[in-house]
Design a protein around this motif. Sequence first.
Motif, PDB file in Angstrom:
ATOM      1  N   LYS A 168       4.621  -0.682   2.447  1.00 44.83           N
ATOM      2  CA  LYS A 168       4.016  -0.728   1.326  1.00 44.83           C
ATOM      3  C   LYS A 168       4.008  -2.419   0.990  1.00 44.83           C
ATOM      4  CE  LYS A 168       4.866   1.417  -2.381  1.00 44.83           C
ATOM      5  NZ  LYS A 168       5.508   2.504  -3.326  1.00 44.83           N
ATOM      6  N   GLY A 169       2.751  -3.023   0.652  1.00 44.66           N
ATOM      7  CA  GLY A 169       2.800  -4.303   0.378  1.00 44.66           C
ATOM      8  C   GLY A 169       1.518  -4.956   0.973  1.00 44.66           C
ATOM      9  N   ILE A 170       1.250  -6.285   0.870  1.00 42.95           N
ATOM     10  CA  ILE A 170       0.088  -7.043   1.187  1.00 42.95           C
ATOM     11  C   ILE A 170       0.662  -7.675   2.617  1.00 42.95           C
ATOM     12  CG2 ILE A 170      -1.470  -8.911   0.942  1.00 42.95           C
ATOM     13  CD1 ILE A 170      -0.673  -8.401  -2.337  1.00 42.95           C
ATOM     14  N   LYS A 171      -0.142  -7.531   3.716  1.00 42.25           N
ATOM     15  CA  LYS A 171      -0.002  -8.040   4.963  1.00 42.25           C
ATOM     16  C   LYS A 171      -1.256  -8.572   5.543  1.00 42.25           C
ATOM     17  CE  LYS A 171      -0.287  -4.057   7.986  1.00 42.25           C
ATOM     18  NZ  LYS A 171      -1.330  -4.376   9.019  1.00 42.25           N
ATOM     19  N   TYR A 172      -0.896  -9.521   6.589  1.00 45.72           N
ATOM     20  CA  TYR A 172      -2.114 -10.032   7.392  1.00 45.72           C
ATOM     21  C   TYR A 172      -2.530  -8.945   8.349  1.00 45.72           C
ATOM     22  CZ  TYR A 172      -0.294 -14.655   5.891  1.00 45.72           C
ATOM     23  OH  TYR A 172       0.009 -15.832   5.256  1.00 45.72           O
ATOM     24  N   VAL A 173      -3.808  -8.990   8.594  1.00 47.46           N
ATOM     25  CA  VAL A 173      -4.599  -7.790   9.383  1.00 47.46           C
ATOM     26  C   VAL A 173      -3.703  -7.790  10.608  1.00 47.46           C
ATOM     27  CG1 VAL A 173      -6.546  -7.124  10.503  1.00 47.46           C
ATOM     28  CG2 VAL A 173      -6.789  -7.863   8.357  1.00 47.46           C
ATOM     29  N   ASP A 174      -3.188  -8.835  11.341  1.00 48.19           N
ATOM     30  CA  ASP A 174      -2.893  -9.089  12.732  1.00 48.19           C
ATOM     31  C   ASP A 174      -1.465  -9.009  12.825  1.00 48.19           C
ATOM     32  OD1 ASP A 174      -2.740 -11.439  11.481  1.00 48.19           O
ATOM     33  OD2 ASP A 174      -3.458 -12.538  13.348  1.00 48.19           O
ATOM     34  N   GLU A 175      -0.671  -8.829  11.467  1.00 49.20           N
ATOM     35  CA  GLU A 175       0.778  -8.955  11.371  1.00 49.20           C
ATOM     36  C   GLU A 175       1.135  -7.375  11.620  1.00 49.20           C
ATOM     37  OE1 GLU A 175       4.018 -10.116   7.873  1.00 49.20           O
ATOM     38  OE2 GLU A 175       1.886  -9.635   7.337  1.00 49.20           O
ATOM     39  N   VAL A 176       2.310  -7.295  12.630  1.00 53.02           N
ATOM     40  CA  VAL A 176       2.904  -6.152  12.660  1.00 53.02           C
ATOM     41  C   VAL A 176       4.301  -6.096  11.842  1.00 53.02           C
ATOM     42  CG1 VAL A 176       4.188  -4.775  14.590  1.00 53.02           C
ATOM     43  CG2 VAL A 176       1.806  -6.186  15.061  1.00 53.02           C
ATOM     44  N   ILE A 177       4.538  -4.837  11.103  1.00 51.26           N
ATOM     45  CA  ILE A 177       5.574  -4.712  10.169  1.00 51.26           C
ATOM     46  C   ILE A 177       6.494  -3.803  11.162  1.00 51.26           C
ATOM     47  CG2 ILE A 177       6.458  -4.022   8.251  1.00 51.26           C
ATOM     48  CD1 ILE A 177       4.620  -6.302   7.996  1.00 51.26           C
ATOM     49  N   ARG A 178       7.656  -4.411  11.246  1.00 51.00           N
ATOM     50  CA  ARG A 178       8.805  -3.449  12.048  1.00 51.00           C
ATOM     51  C   ARG A 178       9.194  -2.361  10.999  1.00 51.00           C
ATOM     52  NH1 ARG A 178      13.098  -6.165  15.080  1.00 51.00           N
ATOM     53  NH2 ARG A 178      13.354  -3.906  15.910  1.00 51.00           N
ATOM     54  N   ARG A 179       9.116  -1.199  11.445  1.00 55.27           N
ATOM     55  CA  ARG A 179       9.684  -0.210  10.449  1.00 55.27           C
ATOM     56  C   ARG A 179      10.975   0.222  10.791  1.00 55.27           C
ATOM     57  NH1 ARG A 179       4.797   2.371   8.361  1.00 55.27           N
ATOM     58  NH2 ARG A 179       6.320   3.394   6.955  1.00 55.27           N
TER      59      ARG A 179
END
Length: 182
Positions: A160-171
């Motif tokens: 959840k949250g605001i991220k850049y389109v090309d950003e990858v969030i490590r889960r």
Amino acid sequence: MSRIGRKPIDIPAGVDVKRNGNELTVKGPKGTLTQQFHPDMSIEIEGNVITVTRPNDAKENRSLHGLTRTLIHNMVVGVTEGFKKELDVNGVGYRVQKTGNDLVMNIGYSHQVIMPQIEGITIECPSPNKIIVSGPDKQKVGQFAAEIREKRLPEPYKGKGIKYVDEVIRRKEGKAGKGAKK
């Protein structure tokens, strides 16, 4: 010589570049940008080409050479094509909309987060979970997008949250994801 610093910058048609001492003004279809540069860097405009040279190979001048050339190139690209950053809003009930010149965000707080549009920046909300920040000044676009993202940083457990389109969030796995002790 700096590999980036010695590359010439082509001035496209419809762009007007003026130099006043160590200040450069670039005017184009998307707007006008003005920047003050270090006095050691010599900026020469010949026809439709800009070249940046440095006086000697001192460490400070080597650093400034590539930086100056890149800043001028970004100014030329900004007034012709412009820059944009796209952000995604992920979360149940999270949504954004543009009201007048303000960006109104419902991002899980007890109140709405309102960000006024700054001068030289355009905000678009094509869908309730997408924000597009655009403008001719690369630094302003990036800074404003970072400030929007800062209002609700993406978290690694649910994403959840605001991220850049090309950003990858490590889960990450939650505590239930760990194996049982033996």
